[in-house]
Design an enzyme around this catalytic site. Structure first.
Site, PDB file in Angstrom:
ATOM      1  N   ILE A  66      18.306  18.684  60.641  1.00 15.44           N
ATOM      2  CA  ILE A  66      17.413  18.786  59.494  1.00 15.44           C
ATOM      3  C   ILE A  66      17.813  17.752  58.443  1.00 15.44           C
ATOM      4  O   ILE A  66      19.000  17.565  58.159  1.00 15.44           O
ATOM      5  CB  ILE A  66      17.462  20.203  58.895  1.00 15.44           C
ATOM      6  CG1 ILE A  66      16.971  21.232  59.919  1.00 15.44           C
ATOM      7  CG2 ILE A  66      16.616  20.292  57.635  1.00 15.44           C
ATOM      8  CD1 ILE A  66      17.126  22.664  59.455  1.00 15.44           C
ATOM      9  N   ALA A  67      16.824  17.075  57.890  1.00 10.64           N
ATOM     10  CA  ALA A  67      17.070  16.001  56.910  1.00 10.64           C
ATOM     11  C   ALA A  67      16.375  16.344  55.604  1.00 10.64           C
ATOM     12  O   ALA A  67      15.320  15.812  55.267  1.00 10.64           O
ATOM     13  CB  ALA A  67      16.577  14.669  57.455  1.00 10.64           C
ATOM     14  N   GLY A  68      16.965  17.263  54.848  1.00  7.41           N
ATOM     15  CA  GLY A  68      16.324  17.707  53.624  1.00  7.41           C
ATOM     16  C   GLY A  68      15.124  18.582  53.944  1.00  7.41           C
ATOM     17  O   GLY A  68      14.950  19.070  55.067  1.00  7.41           O
ATOM     18  N   ALA A  82      25.468  22.942  56.615  1.00 10.61           N
ATOM     19  CA  ALA A  82      26.498  21.905  56.615  1.00 10.61           C
ATOM     20  C   ALA A  82      27.858  22.454  56.194  1.00 10.61           C
ATOM     21  O   ALA A  82      28.579  21.840  55.402  1.00 10.61           O
ATOM     22  CB  ALA A  82      26.096  20.714  55.742  1.00 10.61           C
ATOM     23  N   HIS A  95      29.058  20.281  52.582  1.00 12.19           N
ATOM     24  CA  HIS A  95      29.246  19.363  53.707  1.00 12.19           C
ATOM     25  C   HIS A  95      30.734  19.352  54.080  1.00 12.19           C
ATOM     26  O   HIS A  95      31.383  18.306  54.101  1.00 12.19           O
ATOM     27  CB  HIS A  95      28.742  17.962  53.351  1.00 12.19           C
ATOM     28  CG  HIS A  95      27.249  17.870  53.287  1.00 12.19           C
ATOM     29  ND1 HIS A  95      26.479  17.615  54.393  1.00 12.19           N
ATOM     30  CD2 HIS A  95      26.388  18.018  52.252  1.00 12.19           C
ATOM     31  CE1 HIS A  95      25.193  17.589  54.045  1.00 12.19           C
ATOM     32  NE2 HIS A  95      25.122  17.853  52.749  1.00 12.19           N
ATOM     33  N   ASP A 123      16.114  20.470  47.754  1.00 13.80           N
ATOM     34  CA  ASP A 123      16.692  19.463  48.660  1.00 13.80           C
ATOM     35  C   ASP A 123      15.562  18.637  49.281  1.00 13.80           C
ATOM     36  O   ASP A 123      15.641  18.189  50.423  1.00 13.80           O
ATOM     37  CB  ASP A 123      17.534  20.121  49.755  1.00 13.80           C
ATOM     38  CG  ASP A 123      18.453  19.133  50.472  1.00 13.80           C
ATOM     39  OD1 ASP A 123      18.672  18.025  49.934  1.00 13.80           O
ATOM     40  OD2 ASP A 123      18.931  19.446  51.579  1.00 13.80           O
ATOM     41  N   ASP A 151      12.980  27.674  52.256  1.00 11.87           N
ATOM     42  CA  ASP A 151      11.764  27.103  52.833  1.00 11.87           C
ATOM     43  C   ASP A 151      11.385  27.761  54.154  1.00 11.87           C
ATOM     44  O   ASP A 151      10.418  27.337  54.797  1.00 11.87           O
ATOM     45  CB  ASP A 151      11.918  25.589  53.025  1.00 11.87           C
ATOM     46  CG  ASP A 151      13.036  25.223  53.998  1.00 11.87           C
ATOM     47  OD1 ASP A 151      13.804  26.126  54.413  1.00 11.87           O
ATOM     48  OD2 ASP A 151      13.157  24.028  54.349  1.00 11.87           O
ATOM     49  N   GLY A 152      12.133  28.786  54.578  1.00 14.71           N
ATOM     50  CA  GLY A 152      11.864  29.442  55.845  1.00 14.71           C
ATOM     51  C   GLY A 152      12.450  28.733  57.039  1.00 14.71           C
ATOM     52  O   GLY A 152      12.391  29.253  58.159  1.00 14.71           O
ATOM     53  N   GLU A 210      25.400  13.650  46.147  1.00 19.54           N
ATOM     54  CA  GLU A 210      25.670  14.526  47.298  1.00 19.54           C
ATOM     55  C   GLU A 210      26.648  13.854  48.259  1.00 19.54           C
ATOM     56  O   GLU A 210      27.372  14.524  48.979  1.00 19.54           O
ATOM     57  CB  GLU A 210      24.376  14.905  48.009  1.00 19.54           C
ATOM     58  CG  GLU A 210      24.599  16.037  48.999  1.00 19.54           C
ATOM     59  CD  GLU A 210      23.350  16.526  49.688  1.00 19.54           C
ATOM     60  OE1 GLU A 210      23.455  17.530  50.412  1.00 19.54           O
ATOM     61  OE2 GLU A 210      22.274  15.916  49.519  1.00 19.54           O
TER      62      GLU A 210
END
Length: 381
Positions: free
Chosen positions: A305-307, A218, A193, A271, A246-247, A127
């Protein structure tokens, strides 16, 4: 040993079949049919009593699970991968965040060794490090670089034919040339990204890119006078779009719009980071500290957000209940579409003779009750 699953509803991207059976022999499905009276002999015969039988889920973008991280390599990597299998994920690509080039090379060599001895591991996804600093997400900006010919060559050599996917921001110097080179090596190139506009993203697709990394996240948003990467991907039938359902990452209404706009081209990915299938707490994603609260992972001290903490069975339930999608369409997004994005749809994504013996059985609450990966049943707690 052969295993016969019978008296269930077979569901995959082609639709649903009642009173179905399928025969697993070794790592392959060898035959399928309807009506138990027509089923062949097997060493073990399992009556699933009307339950739905789906192809195993294929996750082409994830970073960890079970309180373990893929970037760590070794036993921790294997523990992280194993955490997702009881949730229906039978084939996985190991995603790596941006790190120094030497560290990425070492990680790729480790993933290559693992994928050679474990068929459930499909290879690696870089990634990083060829990402835009303006849309870095949960990647350390110190490790972002341009895709020079030397860097591309080193990463390809380290992966030794097991690099399945790479995310690239096409506006970087040398990016279009890198996309062409990776594509020629059968690496699925994803645009992501990125601060690129729609015109440049279209050019990246013409150079061989065939994926959009986690659509909407991103990258430039959709604007009525500047459509951005998502619309460029929607307009191109060659391109699959990753979606983190995931909402949190994408509103369900927007996710529903994506499925309607690109039928058969949405690939549900997790992710997931280390907190997937684990508890809230403090974690690491690559070199960054991450706080997980109420199931949402963010870079410590920020709103970034981190994954995710997603498992694919949760994405399945959200797709059914929040998006109101047919189960066959959800199965395609979890199995066939991601496999096709990597050029692996001859082996994965359907319950058909010749395909991998990857099977998920769902109960009446849309929860995973049993899983077979490469013909072996996955142990569950």
């Amino acid at each position: 040993m052969s295993v016969l699953l019978h008296s269930g509803r077979r569901v995959d991207a082609r639709g649903e079949v009642d009173d179905a059976w399928l025969l697993l022999e070794g790592e392959r499905i060898t035959s399928t049919g309807r009506g138990v009276s027509s089923a062949p002999y097997a060493d073990e015969s399992i009556d699933v009593d009307g339950a739905r039988i789906l192809p195993g889920f294929v996750d082409i973008h994830g970073h960890g699970g079970g309180a373990a991280a893929y970037d760590a390599g070794g036993e921790e990597l294997e523990r992280a991968l194993a955490a997702h299998r009881p949730h229906g994920t039978t084939r996985q690509v190991v995603s790596l965040v941006a790190n120094p080039l030497e560290q990425l090379e070492a990680s790729l060599r480790g993933i290559a060794e693992l994928s050679h001895r474990d068929p459930r591991v499909l290879g690696a996804h870089l990634e990083g490090p060829f990402l835009s600093p303006a849309h870095k997400g949960a990647h350390n900006p110190e490790f972002l670089i341009d895709p020079s010919a030397d860097a591309v060559g080193r990463l390809l050599a380290a992966a030794d034919g097991t690099l399945r996917q790479i995310t690239i921001a096409p506006e970087l110097p040398g990016a279009l040339e890198a996309i062409t080179r990776f594509s020629a090596e059968d690496v699925a190139v994803a645009v992501g990204h990125t601060d690129a506009d729609a015109a440049l993203v279209r050019k990246a697709f013409d150079h061989g890119a065939r994926l959009l990394t986690h659509a909407f996240n991103a990258m430039r948003p959709i604007h009525h006078r500047a459509p951005g990467p998502v619309v460029a991907a929607l307009d191109d039938e060659r391109v699959a779009l990753e979606l983190i359902l995931d909402g949190t990452h994408v509103h369900p209404s927007v996710a529903r719009m994506l499925f309607a706009s690109a039928p058969g081209r949405v690939a549900l990915v997790t992710d997931a980071m280390a907190a997937a299938a684990a508890a809230d707490g403090d974690y690491r994603l690559g070199s960054l500290d991450v706080e997980v609260r109420d199931g949402v992972a963010r870079i410590a001290g920020t709103d970034t957000i981190a994954g995710s903490t997603l498992t694919q069975d949760t994405a399945l339930r959200l797709a059914l209940r929040e998006l109101d999608l047919p189960l066959a369409d959800v199965s395609a997004a979890l199995s066939l579409t991601p496999a096709r994005a990597l050029g692996l749809d001859d082996d994965f994504g359907l319950l058909a003779a010749g395909h991998a013996a990857d099977v998920v059985v769902l109960d009446d609450d849309d929860r995973v009750s049993r899983v077979w990966a490469a013909g072996v049943e996955v142990e569950r707690d």
